[in-house]
Design a protein around this motif. Sequence first.
Motif, PDB file in Angstrom:
ATOM      1  N   ARG A  67      38.470  93.320 -20.311  1.00 33.48           N
ATOM      2  CA  ARG A  67      37.530  92.887 -21.647  1.00 33.48           C
ATOM      3  C   ARG A  67      37.721  93.675 -22.954  1.00 33.48           C
ATOM      4  N   PHE A  68      37.958  93.078 -23.805  1.00 30.00           N
ATOM      5  CA  PHE A  68      38.192  93.947 -24.878  1.00 30.00           C
ATOM      6  C   PHE A  68      36.775  94.415 -25.986  1.00 30.00           C
ATOM      7  N   THR A  69      36.022  95.316 -25.948  1.00 32.16           N
ATOM      8  CA  THR A  69      35.312  95.912 -26.701  1.00 32.16           C
ATOM      9  C   THR A  69      35.733  95.313 -27.858  1.00 32.16           C
ATOM     10  N   GLN A  70      35.808  95.745 -28.912  1.00 33.68           N
ATOM     11  CA  GLN A  70      36.024  95.659 -30.314  1.00 33.68           C
ATOM     12  C   GLN A  70      37.438  94.459 -30.305  1.00 33.68           C
ATOM     13  N   PHE A  71      37.201  93.388 -30.234  1.00 38.50           N
ATOM     14  CA  PHE A  71      38.013  92.338 -30.932  1.00 38.50           C
ATOM     15  C   PHE A  71      37.606  91.341 -31.465  1.00 38.50           C
ATOM     16  N   TYR A  72      38.981  90.668 -32.352  1.00 41.78           N
ATOM     17  CA  TYR A  72      38.249  90.752 -33.843  1.00 41.78           C
ATOM     18  C   TYR A  72      39.239  89.365 -34.101  1.00 41.78           C
ATOM     19  N   VAL A  73      38.202  88.538 -34.729  1.00 43.12           N
ATOM     20  CA  VAL A  73      38.364  87.222 -35.923  1.00 43.12           C
ATOM     21  C   VAL A  73      39.003  87.884 -37.107  1.00 43.12           C
ATOM     22  N   PRO A  74      40.130  87.247 -37.469  1.00 44.21           N
ATOM     23  CA  PRO A  74      40.874  87.341 -38.896  1.00 44.21           C
ATOM     24  C   PRO A  74      38.821  86.600 -39.684  1.00 44.21           C
ATOM     25  N   HIS A  75      39.232  85.724 -39.372  1.00 40.53           N
ATOM     26  CA  HIS A  75      37.918  85.061 -40.618  1.00 40.53           C
ATOM     27  C   HIS A  75      37.199  83.767 -39.406  1.00 40.53           C
ATOM     28  N   ALA A  76      35.548  84.155 -40.323  1.00 42.00           N
ATOM     29  CA  ALA A  76      34.315  83.950 -39.565  1.00 42.00           C
ATOM     30  C   ALA A  76      33.799  82.892 -39.785  1.00 42.00           C
ATOM     31  N   VAL A  77      35.170  81.703 -39.735  1.00 47.36           N
ATOM     32  CA  VAL A  77      34.452  80.304 -39.845  1.00 47.36           C
ATOM     33  C   VAL A  77      35.586  79.504 -39.391  1.00 47.36           C
ATOM     34  N   CYS A  78      35.440  78.169 -38.817  1.00 48.11           N
ATOM     35  CA  CYS A  78      36.414  77.604 -38.093  1.00 48.11           C
ATOM     36  C   CYS A  78      37.446  77.402 -38.100  1.00 48.11           C
ATOM     37  N   THR A  79      37.925  76.708 -39.372  1.00 45.42           N
ATOM     38  CA  THR A  79      39.600  76.404 -39.775  1.00 45.42           C
ATOM     39  C   THR A  79      40.096  76.910 -39.555  1.00 45.42           C
ATOM     40  N   ALA A  80      39.488  78.266 -40.116  1.00 43.96           N
ATOM     41  CA  ALA A  80      40.456  79.875 -40.685  1.00 43.96           C
ATOM     42  C   ALA A  80      41.370  80.773 -39.270  1.00 43.96           C
ATOM     43  N   SER A  81      40.035  80.522 -38.505  1.00 41.82           N
ATOM     44  CA  SER A  81      39.517  80.886 -37.597  1.00 41.82           C
ATOM     45  C   SER A  81      41.144  80.614 -35.983  1.00 41.82           C
ATOM     46  N   ARG A  82      40.415  79.285 -35.964  1.00 38.62           N
ATOM     47  CA  ARG A  82      41.708  78.236 -34.828  1.00 38.62           C
ATOM     48  C   ARG A  82      43.693  78.414 -35.967  1.00 38.62           C
ATOM     49  N   ALA A  83      43.387  77.692 -37.634  1.00 39.38           N
ATOM     50  CA  ALA A  83      44.791  78.780 -37.982  1.00 39.38           C
ATOM     51  C   ALA A  83      45.436  79.699 -37.835  1.00 39.38           C
ATOM     52  N   ALA A  84      44.349  80.785 -37.973  1.00 44.69           N
ATOM     53  CA  ALA A  84      45.177  82.458 -37.396  1.00 44.69           C
ATOM     54  C   ALA A  84      45.843  82.311 -36.152  1.00 44.69           C
ATOM     55  N   LEU A  85      44.600  81.336 -35.222  1.00 49.40           N
ATOM     56  CA  LEU A  85      45.443  81.878 -33.254  1.00 49.40           C
ATOM     57  C   LEU A  85      46.291  81.570 -33.534  1.00 49.40           C
ATOM     58  N   LEU A  86      46.177  80.541 -34.270  1.00 46.60           N
ATOM     59  CA  LEU A  86      47.028  79.068 -33.266  1.00 46.60           C
ATOM     60  C   LEU A  86      48.987  79.831 -34.109  1.00 46.60           C
ATOM     61  N   THR A  87      48.620  80.394 -34.901  1.00 48.32           N
ATOM     62  CA  THR A  87      50.005  80.464 -36.040  1.00 48.32           C
ATOM     63  C   THR A  87      50.236  82.255 -35.177  1.00 48.32           C
ATOM     64  N   GLY A  88      49.560  83.413 -35.235  1.00 42.86           N
ATOM     65  CA  GLY A  88      49.649  83.801 -35.701  1.00 42.86           C
ATOM     66  C   GLY A  88      49.489  84.913 -36.712  1.00 42.86           C
ATOM     67  N   ALA A  89      49.494  84.567 -37.953  1.00 43.65           N
ATOM     68  CA  ALA A  89      49.387  84.174 -38.805  1.00 43.65           C
ATOM     69  C   ALA A  89      48.144  84.125 -39.552  1.00 43.65           C
ATOM     70  N   TYR A  90      47.117  85.295 -40.763  1.00 40.07           N
ATOM     71  CA  TYR A  90      46.378  85.290 -41.633  1.00 40.07           C
ATOM     72  C   TYR A  90      46.338  83.791 -41.812  1.00 40.07           C
ATOM     73  N   ALA A  91      45.231  83.064 -42.266  1.00 40.35           N
ATOM     74  CA  ALA A  91      44.959  81.953 -42.427  1.00 40.35           C
ATOM     75  C   ALA A  91      44.918  81.846 -44.182  1.00 40.35           C
ATOM     76  N   ASN A  92      44.726  82.536 -44.791  1.00 43.42           N
ATOM     77  CA  ASN A  92      44.805  83.032 -45.778  1.00 43.42           C
ATOM     78  C   ASN A  92      45.797  82.740 -46.431  1.00 43.42           C
ATOM     79  N   ARG A  93      47.053  83.155 -45.861  1.00 38.74           N
ATOM     80  CA  ARG A  93      48.348  83.485 -45.758  1.00 38.74           C
ATOM     81  C   ARG A  93      49.292  81.844 -46.664  1.00 38.74           C
ATOM     82  N   LEU A  94      48.513  81.428 -45.035  1.00 39.98           N
ATOM     83  CA  LEU A  94      49.099  79.643 -44.665  1.00 39.98           C
ATOM     84  C   LEU A  94      48.284  78.944 -45.949  1.00 39.98           C
ATOM     85  N   GLY A  95      47.094  79.309 -46.656  1.00 42.75           N
ATOM     86  CA  GLY A  95      46.691  78.839 -47.515  1.00 42.75           C
ATOM     87  C   GLY A  95      45.010  77.406 -46.982  1.00 42.75           C
TER      88      GLY A  95
END
Length: 474
Positions: A67-95
């Motif tokens: 288990r990680f103690t310092q694991f992050y999401v790059p965006h604290a909101v639903c759509t952006a967080s999921r886009a980042a997870l599935l693509t490996g890219a920051y969601a703002n890069r993807l628009g």
Amino acid sequence: MMITILITLLSFFSLLNKETPTNTLESEKPNIILIFADDMAYGDLGSYGARGWETPHLDQLSADGLRFTQFYVPHAVCTASRAALLTGAYANRLGLYGALDHTADHGLNPEEITIAEMLKENGYQTGMVGKWHLGHHPEFLPTRQGFDSYFGLPYSNDMWPKHPESKNYYPPLPLIEGEKTIAYLDDQQELTSWYTYKSLEFIEKNQENPFFLYLAHSMPHVPLFVSDKFKGKSEQGLYGDVMMEIDWSVGEIRKKLKELGLSENTLIIFTSDNGPWLSYGGHAGLKAGLKEGKGTSWEGGIRVPAIFSWPGKIPAGQVQNQAAMTIDILPTLAKLTNSNLPKLKIDGSDIWPLIQGEEQELKPYYAYYNQNELQAVIYGKWKLVFPHVYRTIPADAEIRNDGIPVKYSYIRLENSQLFDLSKDMEESLDVSAQNPEIAAMLNRFAAEARADMGDALTKTEGSGNRKVGRQSQH
């Protein structure tokens, strides 16, 4: 129609529990199960200090892996967080920003490569169960982004006519199988159970092939619902009951893997899309001493529980204190499965050494919110937070426990602040004056990110952003 769905699922589940021959097929490619909770807080699991409910299956998953103690999401909101997870890219890069609803005419660009597409190209069977939230029109659904099958909701479970603050703004909530709406939900009591049964069905069906299952639970995002088998089971109340049912779901999946002889060839990843929705009071999770929650770039919004378990490949009982982020999952899976990385630029990196409990060279991670605001940069134990406006619960707010949120107030952070997270998880003491060279280094990282992806806070245009997917015009 809902009764028919339930009967079908329960009938199938009864079949799954019958004796099944153990699979002895040896495969060089591991099965991968990625479980993504919604609004689950850093402190919501027993292994992270949860109180008021029990999560024995997830605690065992942690004990069997890392288990990680310092694991992050790059965006604290639903759509952006999921886009980042599935693509490996920051969601703002993807628009992609915020949380798409039924009015959105856009979604994840079909040109982007998801984990599912990457693995499918490498011979994997791919299935998704649960909340998608990357576009609800047919051209944006999971089946158009590499998934062979899909069962779930196209967006958040509160986007329905019963929303406590926006009654009748949202249309009926569609339950989709493949690309067809099979029902509109008037009640969500069985949703976690349905997701679980559909996941077991996928595993059963694909036991002879390498498979990737993405299970994105709709809860513990509000509105909270729980089946009768867990109603009233926790000391805390409804939120605790929901957590216990999600934990049960993980236990059922692990039980099925063991029954089929697949445990030792399956990597399970469990994490969350962001922290707790604090305005919902007792219907939100435990931030465990972290500052603020969902919808902010403070630790309570972006630091989430994360467990990686793979018997024989990940040492049991390990704790990793070095920072990592959901954008790292895609490149890590690419390395483990010998799959081709996407041709388009991604932002994550292979963290397999960290998952095995080792150390790795530090890299900067960025936290974005709103319309492409770079709000913070993290580098190991250091975090630099930039001037911005964030939401908070007023000190005099009367916290509720009935599913009705309190109103946020808003605070403007006037100056950048530097925190040593190893000593100050609460982000209460600005140490920039004592560490000017660290602050300068993180500012340099931020300047590089702004030049690449832009930053609305400094009115910077980036050169590396890509186009969002737009709905076809007919």
